[in-house]
Design a protein around this motif. Structure first.
Motif, PDB file in Angstrom:
ATOM      1  N   ARG A   1      -5.476   9.244   5.464  1.00 32.32           N
ATOM      2  CA  ARG A   1      -6.901   9.052   5.205  1.00 32.32           C
ATOM      3  C   ARG A   1      -7.131   7.672   4.597  1.00 32.32           C
ATOM      4  O   ARG A   1      -8.073   6.965   4.971  1.00 32.32           O
ATOM      5  CB  ARG A   1      -7.400  10.148   4.249  1.00 32.32           C
ATOM      6  N   GLY A   2      -6.227   7.257   3.688  1.00 30.66           N
ATOM      7  CA  GLY A   2      -6.334   5.922   3.114  1.00 30.66           C
ATOM      8  C   GLY A   2      -6.170   4.834   4.159  1.00 30.66           C
ATOM      9  O   GLY A   2      -6.846   3.794   4.101  1.00 30.66           O
ATOM     10  N   LEU A   3      -5.279   5.045   5.137  1.00 33.62           N
ATOM     11  CA  LEU A   3      -5.114   4.067   6.216  1.00 33.62           C
ATOM     12  C   LEU A   3      -6.401   3.932   7.027  1.00 33.62           C
ATOM     13  O   LEU A   3      -6.820   2.822   7.382  1.00 33.62           O
ATOM     14  CB  LEU A   3      -3.962   4.485   7.133  1.00 33.62           C
ATOM     15  N   MET A   4      -7.027   5.070   7.322  1.00 31.57           N
ATOM     16  CA  MET A   4      -8.276   5.033   8.100  1.00 31.57           C
ATOM     17  C   MET A   4      -9.377   4.322   7.316  1.00 31.57           C
ATOM     18  O   MET A   4     -10.138   3.518   7.880  1.00 31.57           O
ATOM     19  CB  MET A   4      -8.713   6.453   8.444  1.00 31.57           C
ATOM     20  N   GLN A   5      -9.467   4.584   6.034  1.00 28.15           N
ATOM     21  CA  GLN A   5     -10.500   3.940   5.234  1.00 28.15           C
ATOM     22  C   GLN A   5     -10.239   2.438   5.112  1.00 28.15           C
ATOM     23  O   GLN A   5     -11.173   1.628   5.131  1.00 28.15           O
ATOM     24  CB  GLN A   5     -10.558   4.592   3.842  1.00 28.15           C
ATOM     25  N   ALA A   6      -8.983   2.050   4.989  1.00 30.61           N
ATOM     26  CA  ALA A   6      -8.656   0.626   4.930  1.00 30.61           C
ATOM     27  C   ALA A   6      -8.996  -0.057   6.241  1.00 30.61           C
ATOM     28  O   ALA A   6      -9.492  -1.199   6.264  1.00 30.61           O
ATOM     29  CB  ALA A   6      -7.166   0.446   4.608  1.00 30.61           C
ATOM     30  N   ALA A   7      -8.754   0.623   7.367  1.00 28.86           N
ATOM     31  CA  ALA A   7      -9.107   0.058   8.665  1.00 28.86           C
ATOM     32  C   ALA A   7     -10.612  -0.099   8.791  1.00 28.86           C
ATOM     33  O   ALA A   7     -11.105  -1.125   9.282  1.00 28.86           O
ATOM     34  CB  ALA A   7      -8.568   0.949   9.786  1.00 28.86           C
ATOM     35  N   ALA A   8     -11.360   0.910   8.348  1.00 30.60           N
ATOM     36  CA  ALA A   8     -12.823   0.834   8.414  1.00 30.60           C
ATOM     37  C   ALA A   8     -13.344  -0.321   7.571  1.00 30.60           C
ATOM     38  O   ALA A   8     -14.241  -1.070   7.997  1.00 30.60           O
ATOM     39  CB  ALA A   8     -13.430   2.155   7.947  1.00 30.60           C
ATOM     40  N   ALA A   9     -12.782  -0.485   6.380  1.00 27.68           N
ATOM     41  CA  ALA A   9     -13.226  -1.579   5.512  1.00 27.68           C
ATOM     42  C   ALA A   9     -12.947  -2.931   6.152  1.00 27.68           C
ATOM     43  O   ALA A   9     -13.763  -3.859   6.046  1.00 27.68           O
ATOM     44  CB  ALA A   9     -12.523  -1.474   4.159  1.00 27.68           C
ATOM     45  N   SER A  10     -11.806  -3.069   6.838  1.00 30.77           N
ATOM     46  CA  SER A  10     -11.486  -4.346   7.473  1.00 30.77           C
ATOM     47  C   SER A  10     -12.449  -4.670   8.609  1.00 30.77           C
ATOM     48  O   SER A  10     -12.670  -5.829   8.935  1.00 30.77           O
ATOM     49  CB  SER A  10     -10.050  -4.323   8.004  1.00 30.77           C
ATOM     50  N   LEU A  11     -13.049  -3.633   9.206  1.00 29.99           N
ATOM     51  CA  LEU A  11     -14.021  -3.815  10.282  1.00 29.99           C
ATOM     52  C   LEU A  11     -15.452  -3.885   9.759  1.00 29.99           C
ATOM     53  O   LEU A  11     -16.393  -4.046  10.548  1.00 29.99           O
ATOM     54  CB  LEU A  11     -13.903  -2.667  11.286  1.00 29.99           C
ATOM     55  N   GLY A  12     -15.630  -3.726   8.452  1.00 32.16           N
ATOM     56  CA  GLY A  12     -16.967  -3.720   7.882  1.00 32.16           C
ATOM     57  C   GLY A  12     -17.741  -2.456   8.210  1.00 32.16           C
ATOM     58  O   GLY A  12     -18.971  -2.478   8.313  1.00 32.16           O
TER      59      GLY A  12
ATOM     60  N   TRP B   1      -2.916  16.936   8.048  1.00 31.78           N
ATOM     61  CA  TRP B   1      -1.916  15.900   7.840  1.00 31.78           C
ATOM     62  C   TRP B   1      -2.492  14.563   7.398  1.00 31.78           C
ATOM     63  O   TRP B   1      -1.748  13.643   7.107  1.00 31.78           O
ATOM     64  CB  TRP B   1      -1.011  15.734   9.056  1.00 31.78           C
ATOM     65  N   VAL B   2      -3.818  14.422   7.320  1.00 35.08           N
ATOM     66  CA  VAL B   2      -4.369  13.146   6.834  1.00 35.08           C
ATOM     67  C   VAL B   2      -4.043  12.921   5.362  1.00 35.08           C
ATOM     68  O   VAL B   2      -4.170  11.807   4.861  1.00 35.08           O
ATOM     69  CB  VAL B   2      -5.899  13.043   7.050  1.00 35.08           C
ATOM     70  N   THR B   3      -3.614  13.972   4.673  1.00 30.80           N
ATOM     71  CA  THR B   3      -3.248  13.807   3.265  1.00 30.80           C
ATOM     72  C   THR B   3      -1.744  13.576   3.085  1.00 30.80           C
ATOM     73  O   THR B   3      -1.267  13.490   1.950  1.00 30.80           O
ATOM     74  CB  THR B   3      -3.665  15.049   2.457  1.00 30.80           C
ATOM     75  N   THR B   4      -1.003  13.465   4.186  1.00 34.60           N
ATOM     76  CA  THR B   4       0.436  13.192   4.101  1.00 34.60           C
ATOM     77  C   THR B   4       0.661  11.784   3.582  1.00 34.60           C
ATOM     78  O   THR B   4       0.076  10.826   4.081  1.00 34.60           O
ATOM     79  CB  THR B   4       1.090  13.348   5.487  1.00 34.60           C
ATOM     80  N   ARG B   5       1.536  11.658   2.609  1.00 37.02           N
ATOM     81  CA  ARG B   5       1.791  10.357   1.977  1.00 37.02           C
ATOM     82  C   ARG B   5       2.672   9.480   2.863  1.00 37.02           C
ATOM     83  O   ARG B   5       3.597   9.960   3.533  1.00 37.02           O
ATOM     84  CB  ARG B   5       2.475  10.567   0.631  1.00 37.02           C
ATOM     85  N   THR B   6       2.373   8.192   2.835  1.00 39.28           N
ATOM     86  CA  THR B   6       3.136   7.241   3.637  1.00 39.28           C
ATOM     87  C   THR B   6       3.057   5.862   3.004  1.00 39.28           C
ATOM     88  O   THR B   6       2.246   5.623   2.102  1.00 39.28           O
ATOM     89  CB  THR B   6       2.617   7.196   5.085  1.00 39.28           C
ATOM     90  N   GLN B   7       3.912   4.972   3.471  1.00 32.32           N
ATOM     91  CA  GLN B   7       3.862   3.566   3.057  1.00 32.32           C
ATOM     92  C   GLN B   7       3.961   2.709   4.310  1.00 32.32           C
ATOM     93  O   GLN B   7       5.046   2.553   4.885  1.00 32.32           O
ATOM     94  CB  GLN B   7       4.990   3.242   2.063  1.00 32.32           C
ATOM     95  N   ALA B   8       2.812   2.194   4.726  1.00 32.14           N
ATOM     96  CA  ALA B   8       2.758   1.360   5.928  1.00 32.14           C
ATOM     97  C   ALA B   8       3.247  -0.050   5.608  1.00 32.14           C
ATOM     98  O   ALA B   8       3.441  -0.414   4.438  1.00 32.14           O
ATOM     99  CB  ALA B   8       1.325   1.316   6.458  1.00 32.14           C
ATOM    100  N   ILE B   9       3.434  -0.852   6.653  1.00 34.37           N
ATOM    101  CA  ILE B   9       3.879  -2.229   6.467  1.00 34.37           C
ATOM    102  C   ILE B   9       3.395  -3.074   7.631  1.00 34.37           C
ATOM    103  O   ILE B   9       3.334  -2.605   8.778  1.00 34.37           O
ATOM    104  CB  ILE B   9       5.422  -2.303   6.337  1.00 34.37           C
TER     105      ILE B   9
END
Length: 484
Positions: free
Chosen positions: A221-232, A180-188
């Motif tokens: 998966r994109g959400l997790m990668q964006a979170a990782a980038a925000s934490l460096g 399910w990490v490939t399930t599409r979503t639009q966070a806000i």
């Protein structure tokens, strides 16, 4: 009281994650008079209670509803029953019907609802209930205008989705992930959700609207990668076919603050796409531009780092995970472990300030391995465990979660009462009372059956260690505090 130019707004769910933040935002507007429908007014800050009208009750109480909706111009419906038991969907339907009908009877002009993105045909049970709620609230357009906002993953400090993503990203450099990490979503971002909700008050449009809101499309998966980038940080996600929804739920339960029941509902929902399906947000609110994912994560992290978390997912009063029992009468409880510690010249204010820093990263005064073991056992049993942590490090309010405890009574410089929310064969409370020159620390336990009584005697040796150390460490830390 409101003037003729002032609109009266009712907020339900005002002590929940979105409701708390919306309330604080709308209190900044002089043209609005707020009324709150809450189960327990004590969960509102004293300064808030002085500035709003409060009606005690819920959406199942016809008398309270009638009182709450009297002379109301607009109402926010921010209620859902997930976690309240297996019949939560039926409760949601009944609640929505009663609230809608009460709004019509009271002559409410506009009802504003926040639900979830998704389609009924492939939605999870939880999401399907949110969609049904929106349909019920919108079913009488000839007598009640409904603005139905639909959002996917809400990113903000304290939201369940953010805390799951944040904890996993911090703790696991390599993650084996389900499909399910490939399930599409639009966070806000939660701030954008609040901006839309506030703007809905002033919207001139007539008729019912379903308004989908979200930032750019991605997957989990994109959400997790964006979170990782925000934490460096750099993180590797490896999808595997072996992680069933049940295994995924246990995985989330062990590594994040949410208990199994919440994790299971979220994992079930993550299997369905949650994408924006209309452009009504741009059409009705052209000046609102949602933050990008990096901006949303940065804003949430800033709130965490500045200890300015206004609300958390476990603020809600629905279900045992977030339930608030009335303050206990210790005389009614069967077993007690009571210890008294002399203040030795310390002021009640100093000691109470230290009490309000218990839990979270500060721990419980020593024997951390024993506390960690108890938290892990609780997690394995489907409880909340220790890693739920705290909203902020040094302040408490009624309703706050503190690891596997919940603040149910707080009287400055006098009393702090915590309800145990770990899995127990009974009910437990931890009480601190400052009386004259003494700190009185009492563990209360109401056992359930023979198993509850056996449990109490089995843990008594551990109580002798941890509770004695806790009281002494509290006073030692209070003595080190700088004089105010």
């Amino acid at each position: 009281m409101p003037t003729t130019a002032t609109r009266r707004i009712l907020i339900t769910g005002a002590t929940g994650y979105i409701g708390r933040r919306l309330k604080d935002r709308l209190l900044q507007r002089a043209d609005l008079q707020l009324r709150l429908l809450v189960r327990d007014p004590n969960r509102l800050r004293p300064e808030v209670r002085q500035r709003v009208e409060v009606v005690q009750g819920d959406s199942f109480d016809a008398t309270a509803l009638q009182k709450a909706l009297q002379q109301v111009d607009m109402a926010f419906y921010l209620i859902h029953s997930m976690g309240s038991g297996p019949d939560y969907a039926a409760r949601d339907r009944r609640s929505a019907e009663q609230f809608r009908d009460a709004c019509i009877a009271a002559g409410v002009a506009r009802l504003i609802y926040l639900g979830g993105l998704g389609r009924m045909e492939n939605a999870s049970e939880h999401l399907r209930s949110r969609l049904e709620t929106g349909a019920i609230l919108s079913a009488r357009p000839e007598t009640l205008q409904t603005l139905w906002f639909r959002a996917g993953v809400i990113l903000g400090a304290g939201s369940a989705s953010f805390e799951i993503i944040h904890h996993l990203t911090q703790k696991l450099p390599v993650m084996l992930t389900p499909r399910w990490v490939t399930t599409r979503t639009q966070a806000i971002a939660v701030e954008d959700v609040l901006t839309y909700l506030e703007a809905a008050i002033d919207l001139p449009a007539a008729g019912n609207w379903q308004i989908d809101i979200g930032s750019e499309p991605t997957d989990f998966r994109g959400l997790m990668q964006a979170a990782a980038a925000s934490l460096g940080l750099k993180r590797w996600l490896i999808p595997v076919p072996l992680l069933s929804p049940k295994l995924s739920s246990y995985w989330l339960m062990l590594f994040t603050p949410v208990p199994y029941s919440i994790a299971a509902a979220l994992v079930e929902g993550l299997k369905s796409e949650t994408l924006v399906e209309n452009d009504h947000a741009k059409q009705l609110f052209p000046t609102i531009v949602p933050r990008t994912l990096p901006q949303a994560f940065q804003l949430a992290l800033q709130e965490l780092e500045s200890d300015a978390v206004l609300s958390r997912w476990c603020d809600s009063s629905a279900g045992e995970v977030c339930d608030l029992s009335p303050p206990a009468d210790p005389k009614a409880l069967v077993y007690r472990d009571c210890r008294q510690f002399a203040l030795a010249g310390l002021t009640p204010a100093r000691v109470f300030s230290q009490l309000c820093q218990l839990g979270g990263a500060a721990g419980w005064g020593g024997y951390d391995p024993l506390w960690s073991l108890r938290g892990m056992i609780d997690k394995l049993m489907g409880g909340v465990g220790l890693n739920r942590g705290r909203r902020v490090p040094a302040q408490l309010r009624v309703g706050d979660a503190v690891d596997f405890w919940k603040v149910v009574d707080l009287r400055p410089n006098k009393r702090l009462l915590l309800l145990a929310q770990m899995k127990l064969p009974g009910k437990g409370w931890l009480e601190f009372v400052i009386d004259d020159d003494w700190l009185i620390q009492t563990a209360h336990f109401f056992p359930k059956g023979l198993g509850g009584r056996l449990y109490w005697y089995l843990v008594m040796p551990f109580h002798a260690l941890v509770f004695e150390r806790m009281g002494r460490r509290l006073l030692a830390q209070a003595a080190k505090m700088p004089a105010s």
